[in-house]
Design an enzyme around this catalytic site. Structure first.
Site, short mmCIF file in Angstrom:
data_model
loop_
_atom_site.label_atom_id
_atom_site.label_comp_id
_atom_site.label_asym_id
_atom_site.label_seq_id
_atom_site.Cartn_x
_atom_site.Cartn_y
_atom_site.Cartn_z
N ASN A 165 2.72 3.89 11.08
CA ASN A 165 3.94 3.80 10.26
C ASN A 165 3.88 4.70 9.02
O ASN A 165 4.56 4.44 8.03
CB ASN A 165 4.24 2.34 9.88
CG ASN A 165 3.17 1.72 9.00
OD1 ASN A 165 2.24 2.40 8.59
ND2 ASN A 165 3.30 0.44 8.72
N LYS A 166 3.09 5.76 9.10
CA LYS A 166 3.03 6.71 8.00
C LYS A 166 3.69 8.04 8.43
O LYS A 166 3.99 8.23 9.60
CB LYS A 166 1.58 6.95 7.57
CG LYS A 166 0.85 5.68 7.13
CD LYS A 166 1.54 4.99 5.98
CE LYS A 166 0.81 3.79 5.43
NZ LYS A 166 0.38 2.79 6.38
#
Ligand SMILES: Cc1ncc(COP(=O)(O)O)c(C=O)c1O
Length: 370
Positions: free
Chosen positions: A187-188
């Site tokens: 989720n980066k």
């Protein structure tokens, strides 16, 4: 006017892998050198250059990056490490893993980052390090934190896991501390599956970090007749992961641009809604919102309302002092207690379109009866 029906799900976040990664990973597989190696080095060099640091040391996660940085800075049992009360638990765990005591301090309600007054009050003779967290890419007050740290001779390890390419006062986050830590979890902005990296300008720290991540060996030999000067770990990042990261880097500029645009659109379309505020993000100063976040007393109801309309959002972390390993009685951290329950991350993927953001804003306005 009829409301536009939202058919597809609007994700809070979406990982995306392109053809570049397939090609680069195939090259690694074909080379038959899948351990950490030259591809990892190339990835490290690129990240160091991007954030303007002399060294980058790739590891297995953001958590490992923070832990190893503390270790390399000689944080040990008996030491105290200052950690904001509202962050992902990994920040405190990294200090705990060194045998040190994470000392939780309150956040400020304006930007959800560490509160400087609370930080200053928490310093004791045992304090050895501060871990400022740049929540959702928003800079903690690094200028003041550096001043305090310099005066008190404390190490600063930036938890920049959510702040890749985010600038503060003309300098990239991660480059302000003795060490800066990034995460490449899915989720980066860019991902290596799992992974992390430490950036530093210190030659001494770099040498220590490289040994610590590889069983205390200053250089990797055969695994047989190597000299291991210290205790170390195995936090190596493989060529396969680094190839994934190198492929992802090709889209970095476009992703950052899109995330900044998401924030701009949200602020334009959600202004003047009583009961809702958007947390600040200094776009003009070069900040990159990892995710766009809002505060409202109706957070839980709004989250449900959006979910029922196929819109994903994400509630903020609970304060660390409410989690079993770090439990402390309530009342000491009024801001994190209050803001944790009011804060929500809106859909913030770099895959969103202008129409997606408009659809989210429309539903939020509907919720607030506009
Ligand atoms: C604020 C913060 N600190 C630390 C971490 C840990 O990073 P990782 O999941 O790569 O170990 C994260 C990641 O999600 C994070 O958001």
């Amino acid at each position: 006017m009829q409301r536009k029906k939202i058919s597809k799900k609007i994700p809070w976040w979406q990982t995306q892998v392109g053809t570049a990664e397939y090609t680069l990973i195939k090259e690694v597989l074909d080379s038959n050198y899948i351990n950490e190696g030259e591809v990892t080095k190339k990835f490290e060099k690129k990240i160091a250059a991007l954030v303007g640091c002399k060294h980058a040391i790739a590891v297995t996660s953001g958590t490992a990056a923070i832990f190893l940085s503390l270790k390399a800075l000689n944080i040990r049992p008996g030491d105290e490490v200052i950690v904001p009360d509202m962050t992902f638990i990994a920040t405190a765990n990294a200090a705990e893993l060194c045998g040190a005591k994470p000392v939780l301090v309150d956040i400020n309600p304006i930007d959800l980052n560490i509160d400087i007054n609370s930080l200053a009050k928490a310093i004791t003779d045992k304090t050895k390090a501060i871990i400022p967290v740049h929540v959702t890419g928003r800079a903690a007050d690094m200028k003041t934190i550096r001043e305090i740290a310099n005066k008190k001779n404390l190490a600063v390890v930036e938890d920049a896991t959510e702040a890749l390419m985010s600038k503060y006062k003309g300098k990239y986050l991660g480059a302000w501390g003795d060490a800066g830590c990034f995460s490449f979890s899915p989720n980066k902005t860019i991902t290596t599956g799992q992974g992390g990296i430490i950036v530093t300008n210190s030659d001494e720290l770099e040498i220590k970090l490289r040994a610590l991540k590889d069983q205390g060996r200053p250089t990797r030999g055969t695994g047989g007749n190597d000299i291991h000067n210290t205790i170390g770990y195995n936090f190596k990042m493989t060529n396969i992961q680094a190839a994934l990261g190198l492929g992802q880097l090709r889209y970095l500029t476009a992703r950052v641009k899109r995330m900044r645009r998401n924030y701009k659109l949200y602020t334009a379309q959600l202004k003047n809604i009583p009961g809702l505020s958007i947390f600040p993000c200094d776009l003009a100063g070069g900040a990159v919102p990892q995710w766009t976040d809002i505060a409202t007393d109706e957070r839980d109801a709004l989250e449900q309302y959006l979910r029922a309309r196929n819109i994903d959002s994400r509630k903020y972390w609970f304060p660390l002092h409410t989690q079993p390993p770090y439990f402390l009685p309530s009342g000491q951290f009024p801001n994190s207690e209050k803001m944790s329950l009011r804060s929500l991350w809106l859909p913030s993927a770099f895959t969103l379109t202008d129409e997606d953001v408009a659809a989210v804003c429309r539903e939020i306005k509907n919720y607030f009866g506009r």
